[in-house]
Design a protein around this motif. Structure first.
Motif, PDB file in Angstrom:
ATOM      1  N   SER A  32      -3.314  23.154   2.201  1.00 32.56           N
ATOM      2  CA  SER A  32      -4.279  23.232   3.294  1.00 32.56           C
ATOM      3  C   SER A  32      -4.803  24.658   3.460  1.00 32.56           C
ATOM      4  N   LYS A  33      -3.917  25.631   3.371  1.00 32.32           N
ATOM      5  CA  LYS A  33      -4.323  27.032   3.511  1.00 32.32           C
ATOM      6  C   LYS A  33      -5.305  27.411   2.405  1.00 32.32           C
ATOM      7  N   ALA A  34      -5.032  26.981   1.176  1.00 31.46           N
ATOM      8  CA  ALA A  34      -5.913  27.289   0.050  1.00 31.46           C
ATOM      9  C   ALA A  34      -7.261  26.584   0.194  1.00 31.46           C
ATOM     10  N   VAL A  35      -7.233  25.330   0.575  1.00 34.24           N
ATOM     11  CA  VAL A  35      -8.471  24.536   0.683  1.00 34.24           C
ATOM     12  C   VAL A  35      -9.398  25.097   1.748  1.00 34.24           C
ATOM     13  N   PHE A  36      -8.857  25.492   2.880  1.00 31.72           N
ATOM     14  CA  PHE A  36      -9.692  25.896   4.003  1.00 31.72           C
ATOM     15  C   PHE A  36      -9.967  27.392   4.073  1.00 31.72           C
ATOM     16  N   ALA A  40     -16.730  29.284  -1.787  1.00 28.23           N
ATOM     17  CA  ALA A  40     -18.109  28.868  -2.023  1.00 28.23           C
ATOM     18  C   ALA A  40     -18.691  28.170  -0.796  1.00 28.23           C
ATOM     19  N   LEU A  41     -17.840  27.460  -0.046  1.00 25.76           N
ATOM     20  CA  LEU A  41     -18.245  26.833   1.214  1.00 25.76           C
ATOM     21  C   LEU A  41     -17.543  27.533   2.356  1.00 25.76           C
ATOM     22  N   ASP A  42     -18.220  27.642   3.483  1.00 23.73           N
ATOM     23  CA  ASP A  42     -17.565  28.231   4.654  1.00 23.73           C
ATOM     24  C   ASP A  42     -16.543  27.241   5.212  1.00 23.73           C
ATOM     25  N   THR A  43     -15.623  27.758   6.011  1.00 30.39           N
ATOM     26  CA  THR A  43     -14.518  26.954   6.533  1.00 30.39           C
ATOM     27  C   THR A  43     -15.023  25.789   7.372  1.00 30.39           C
ATOM     28  N   ARG A  44     -16.061  25.997   8.154  1.00 25.78           N
ATOM     29  CA  ARG A  44     -16.581  24.922   9.015  1.00 25.78           C
ATOM     30  C   ARG A  44     -17.091  23.761   8.164  1.00 25.78           C
ATOM     31  N   ILE A  49     -16.303  18.216   5.979  1.00 27.28           N
ATOM     32  CA  ILE A  49     -16.016  17.333   4.843  1.00 27.28           C
ATOM     33  C   ILE A  49     -14.677  16.637   5.063  1.00 27.28           C
ATOM     34  N   ALA A  50     -13.699  17.381   5.576  1.00 27.15           N
ATOM     35  CA  ALA A  50     -12.381  16.804   5.847  1.00 27.15           C
ATOM     36  C   ALA A  50     -12.462  15.716   6.923  1.00 27.15           C
ATOM     37  N   VAL A  51     -13.355  15.870   7.891  1.00 30.55           N
ATOM     38  CA  VAL A  51     -13.556  14.828   8.907  1.00 30.55           C
ATOM     39  C   VAL A  51     -14.041  13.545   8.222  1.00 30.55           C
ATOM     40  N   ALA A  52     -14.989  13.678   7.317  1.00 34.21           N
ATOM     41  CA  ALA A  52     -15.502  12.501   6.607  1.00 34.21           C
ATOM     42  C   ALA A  52     -14.399  11.844   5.777  1.00 34.21           C
ATOM     43  N   VAL A  53     -13.619  12.641   5.077  1.00 29.96           N
ATOM     44  CA  VAL A  53     -12.522  12.103   4.266  1.00 29.96           C
ATOM     45  C   VAL A  53     -11.490  11.427   5.162  1.00 29.96           C
ATOM     46  N   ALA A  54     -11.197  12.027   6.305  1.00 34.44           N
ATOM     47  CA  ALA A  54     -10.228  11.438   7.228  1.00 34.44           C
ATOM     48  C   ALA A  54     -10.709  10.083   7.747  1.00 34.44           C
ATOM     49  N   HIS A  55     -12.012   9.919   7.902  1.00 35.49           N
ATOM     50  CA  HIS A  55     -12.538   8.608   8.298  1.00 35.49           C
ATOM     51  C   HIS A  55     -12.352   7.590   7.181  1.00 35.49           C
ATOM     52  N   VAL A  56     -12.493   8.033   5.945  1.00 32.32           N
ATOM     53  CA  VAL A  56     -12.284   7.126   4.815  1.00 32.32           C
ATOM     54  C   VAL A  56     -10.822   6.687   4.769  1.00 32.32           C
ATOM     55  N   LYS A  68     -11.325  19.090  15.736  1.00 37.08           N
ATOM     56  CA  LYS A  68     -10.986  20.266  16.552  1.00 37.08           C
ATOM     57  C   LYS A  68     -11.147  21.561  15.756  1.00 37.08           C
ATOM     58  N   ALA A  69     -10.696  21.535  14.501  1.00 35.96           N
ATOM     59  CA  ALA A  69     -10.808  22.733  13.664  1.00 35.96           C
ATOM     60  C   ALA A  69     -12.269  23.087  13.400  1.00 35.96           C
ATOM     61  N   ALA A  70     -13.109  22.090  13.159  1.00 36.87           N
ATOM     62  CA  ALA A  70     -14.538  22.343  12.937  1.00 36.87           C
ATOM     63  C   ALA A  70     -15.180  22.924  14.193  1.00 36.87           C
ATOM     64  N   LYS A  71     -14.803  22.403  15.354  1.00 36.34           N
ATOM     65  CA  LYS A  71     -15.348  22.924  16.614  1.00 36.34           C
ATOM     66  C   LYS A  71     -14.913  24.366  16.849  1.00 36.34           C
ATOM     67  N   ARG A  72     -13.678  24.686  16.470  1.00 34.61           N
ATOM     68  CA  ARG A  72     -13.198  26.068  16.625  1.00 34.61           C
ATOM     69  C   ARG A  72     -14.017  27.049  15.794  1.00 34.61           C
TER      70      ARG A  72
END
Length: 99
Positions: A32-36, A40-44, A49-56, A68-72
């Motif tokens: 998780s630390k490495a991914v976020f 090339a992409l910003d953390t937000r 993207i993680a929100v979309a995957v979590a819905h899947v 929550k993390a995206a809002k932060r």
């Protein structure tokens, strides 16, 4: 339809999970630390993207945590939330393609 009641993630649950499977928990935290981390992409964007995957995967804890993390991370000054990039037939309120 009955509502699903799930336990809220607490520090005690996190600690218990780590006690039961420390190697798996440590590997997940490192992943998780490495991914976020910034790259090339910003953390937000990565969190969105993680929100979309979590819905899947339909994981309510992941959905809540990544929202929550995206809002932060806050809004992006150079982006708007208008669906301007959508094809006209895909815009909200428009019928889909016909055959």
């Amino acid at each position: 339809m009955s509502e699903l009641h799930l336990p809220k993630p607490t520090r005690d649950l996190v600690d218990r999970r780590h006690a039961l499977a420390p190697d798996a928990e440590d590997a997940f935290r490192a992943f998780s630390k490495a991914v976020f981390s910034e790259g090339a992409l910003d953390t937000r964007t990565k969190q969105l993207i993680a929100v979309a995957v979590a819905h899947v995967t339909q994981c309510p804890w992941c959905i809540e945590g990544h929202v929550k993390a995206a809002k932060r991370e806050g809004p992006r000054a150079n982006r708007s939330w208008k669906p301007s990039g959508l094809h006209p037939k895909c815009a909200p309120g428009r019928p889909g393609p016909t055959r």
